[in-house]
Motif scaffolding. Structure first.
Motif, PDB file in Angstrom:
ATOM      1  N   SER A   1       0.835  -1.202   0.000  1.00 14.95           N
ATOM      2  CA  SER A   1       0.000   0.000   0.000  1.00 14.95           C
ATOM      3  C   SER A   1       0.870   1.252   0.000  1.00 14.95           C
ATOM      4  CB  SER A   1      -0.922  -0.015   1.218  1.00 14.95           C
ATOM      5  OG  SER A   1      -1.756   1.120   1.236  1.00 14.95           O
ATOM      6  N   ASN A   2       1.938   1.231   0.789  1.00 22.22           N
ATOM      7  CA  ASN A   2       2.879   2.353   0.799  1.00 22.22           C
ATOM      8  C   ASN A   2       3.542   2.529  -0.567  1.00 22.22           C
ATOM      9  OD1 ASN A   2       2.339   2.787   3.496  1.00 22.22           O
ATOM     10  ND2 ASN A   2       4.136   1.669   4.223  1.00 22.22           N
TER      11      ASN A   2
ATOM     12  N   GLU B   1       1.309   4.355  -2.884  1.00 19.29           N
ATOM     13  CA  GLU B   1       1.363   5.796  -2.623  1.00 19.29           C
ATOM     14  C   GLU B   1       2.623   6.410  -3.207  1.00 19.29           C
ATOM     15  OE1 GLU B   1       1.528   8.943   1.135  1.00 19.29           O
ATOM     16  OE2 GLU B   1       0.897   6.860   1.470  1.00 19.29           O
ATOM     17  N   ARG B   2       3.759   5.734  -3.043  1.00 20.49           N
ATOM     18  CA  ARG B   2       5.008   6.288  -3.568  1.00 20.49           C
ATOM     19  C   ARG B   2       4.980   6.402  -5.082  1.00 20.49           C
ATOM     20  NH1 ARG B   2       7.242   2.775   0.494  1.00 20.49           N
ATOM     21  NH2 ARG B   2       7.673   1.152  -1.050  1.00 20.49           N
TER      22      ARG B   2
ATOM     23  N   ALA C   1      -1.141   9.108  -2.847  1.00 20.36           N
ATOM     24  CA  ALA C   1      -1.901   8.599  -1.703  1.00 20.36           C
ATOM     25  C   ALA C   1      -3.370   8.374  -2.011  1.00 20.36           C
ATOM     26  CB  ALA C   1      -1.755   9.569  -0.525  1.00 20.36           C
ATOM     27  N   GLU C   2      -3.936   9.162  -2.921  1.00 18.62           N
ATOM     28  CA  GLU C   2      -5.369   9.059  -3.196  1.00 18.62           C
ATOM     29  C   GLU C   2      -5.766   7.734  -3.825  1.00 18.62           C
ATOM     30  OE1 GLU C   2      -3.594  11.441  -6.728  1.00 18.62           O
ATOM     31  OE2 GLU C   2      -3.192  11.050  -4.588  1.00 18.62           O
TER      32      GLU C   2
ATOM     33  N   LYS D   1      -4.400   4.693  -2.916  1.00 19.61           N
ATOM     34  CA  LYS D   1      -4.107   3.548  -2.050  1.00 19.61           C
ATOM     35  C   LYS D   1      -5.331   2.662  -1.800  1.00 19.61           C
ATOM     36  CE  LYS D   1      -1.562   4.152   1.643  1.00 19.61           C
ATOM     37  NZ  LYS D   1      -0.965   4.750   2.883  1.00 19.61           N
TER      38      LYS D   1
END
Length: 420
Positions: A8-9, A12-13, A17-18, A20
């Motif tokens: 999940s991180n 985002e990377r 983030a929107e 995830k």
């Protein structure tokens, strides 16, 4: 860290983030690395057995449905469409290669010499998304050398004089040169070990195995002055640089001590103390691009180098570079356990030397070298990748994977996309 949280991180990377909450990763046991991708409840569900499989499924979706390309080594296009594209039918893919290898010693000097965690984190995301599960890993090896040599009477200043600067690490760890471009700053050693620990933890979560350094007997040129009972073979020069000397690997004479056996055991123990029991893969090439064997029998040298490795780690796999024909029948014929060796056919994209591995029943990896010297330009033979990899795999009894071994990154990303 929990794998699903890290994926999940990673989402985002890579794309922000929107997004995830729109990607759901599901870990499920299976015999081979592979993934499935499907649309459900306005989300994308990706199923796989490990981090590499799941990251590869994510990458597959981004490329083929969102038309997004993540490439921190060159340039990325990560602008997502306004609406998440649906996958009309469940997609399933399975990887036929057990090993997907990455990196060349030279990459660490020509491209990665001064990388920090920010760059490594992006690179490891890219590796996982491209299915890499085995990677050369020499970050922090300077501290292994420092601790080993201090145990044998060297001062910190002498060690720093011996180890070159970061841009020359490739040729130091391949035993071709020493000293040039140094000395390293005092804080370098501890900082690089800390960086190595962060890299290793992320690799562990994703499921990427390290190829750490092996030991073939490399010592400073003044080792025999400190230890008169040692048998040391001068190695001459390489491209005008004095090579490190080599301990006699086998057949030590009367009144002499077998320093190779002692230092090899200490080397692997120190490495394990520093990094933990993180892998069974070790890379070292005795007499890389020349050097002097003295009166030693090459078969005996290769036997004893692998035997020392196996004493430290009975599951050890010795990773060797088939580079310009340097791996021969004589060398492979001396292996203590041929099945626990892995030869990288380093420039199979230009000329394969796989026949010698096949004759000696040694597992090997088809590698694309692609770039020499970190030179810029548009290069790479796409037809060779498309035609020769399947041909090699179909006729081989011992080809276990594919890999990339560039001397430098930074251009022609299509060849890496195509290979993986």
């Amino acid at each position: 860290m929990d794998l699903l949280k890290e994926l999940s991180n990673m989402t985002e990377r890579v794309i922000g983030a929107e997004w995830k909450v729109r990607f759901v990763f599901v870990q499920k046991d299976s015999e081979k690395d592979g993934f499935s991708v499907e649309s459900r409840e306005n989300k994308i569900y990706i199923t796989g057995r490990n981090g590499i499989s799941l990251a590869s499924g994510f990458h597959f979706y981004l490329k083929n449905y969102a038309h997004v390309n993540y490439d921190p080594l060159f340039v990325s296009n990560v602008k997502m469409p306004d609406r998440l594209p649906e996958v009309p039918e469940r997609i399933e893919r399975e990887n036929q290669f057990d090993i997907r290898y990455a990196l060349n010693y030279c990459t660490y000097s020509y491209t990665m010499a001064f990388w920090n965690w920010e760059k490594y984190e992006k690179f490891l995301d890219w590796c996982a998304m491209n299915g890499v599960n085995l990677m050369l890993d020499i970050v922090g090896q300077e501290e292994v050398q420092r601790r080993l040599l201090e145990k044998y009477g060297y001062t910190e200043e002498e060690v720093k004089k011996y180890i070159p600067g970061p841009a020359y690490f490739a040729w130091f760890f391949m035993q071709n040169m020493s000293g040039f471009g140094g000395p390293l700053p005092d804080e370098w050693f501890s900082e690089r070990v800390k960086l190595a620990h962060r890299i290793h933890e992320r690799m562990r979560v994703f499921g990427i195995k390290s190829v750490l350094q092996g030991y073939a007997g490399m010592v400073p040129a003044d080792f025999a002055e400190k230890h008169p009972d040692a048998e040391v073979i001068p190695q001459g020069t390489w491209c005008g640089f004095e090579r490190p000397h080599m301990l006699r690997t086998c057949g030590v004479g009367p009144g002499k001590k077998d320093y190779f056996a002692c230092m090899a055991a200490d080397f692997y123990q120190i490495q394990k103390e520093l990094f933990g029991d993180i892998t069974d893969y070790y890379s070292v090439d005795p007499f890389h691009e020349g050097g002097q064997t003295g009166d030693m029998d090459l078969k005996e040298v290769y036997y004893h180098v692998q035997e020392a490795m196996l004493k430290s780690d009975p599951k050890a796999v010795w990773v060797l570079q088939q580079w310009q024909g340097q791996i021969t029948d004589e060398k492979l014929g001396g292996l203590a356990k041929a099945e626990q060796a892995l030869v990288l056919d380093l420039q199979a994209d230009l000329r394969s030397y796989a026949d010698v591995m096949e004759r000696n029943h040694v597992p090997w990896v088809w590698c694309m070298l692609h770039n020499f010297g970190g030179r810029m330009g548009v290069t790479g033979d796409l037809v060779t990748l498309v035609e020769e990899i399947p041909k090699a795999y179909q006729k081989s009894g011992y080809m276990t994977g594919i890999g990339i071994a560039p001397e430098g990154f930074g251009h022609t990303p299509v060849v890496y996309e195509l290979l993986f």
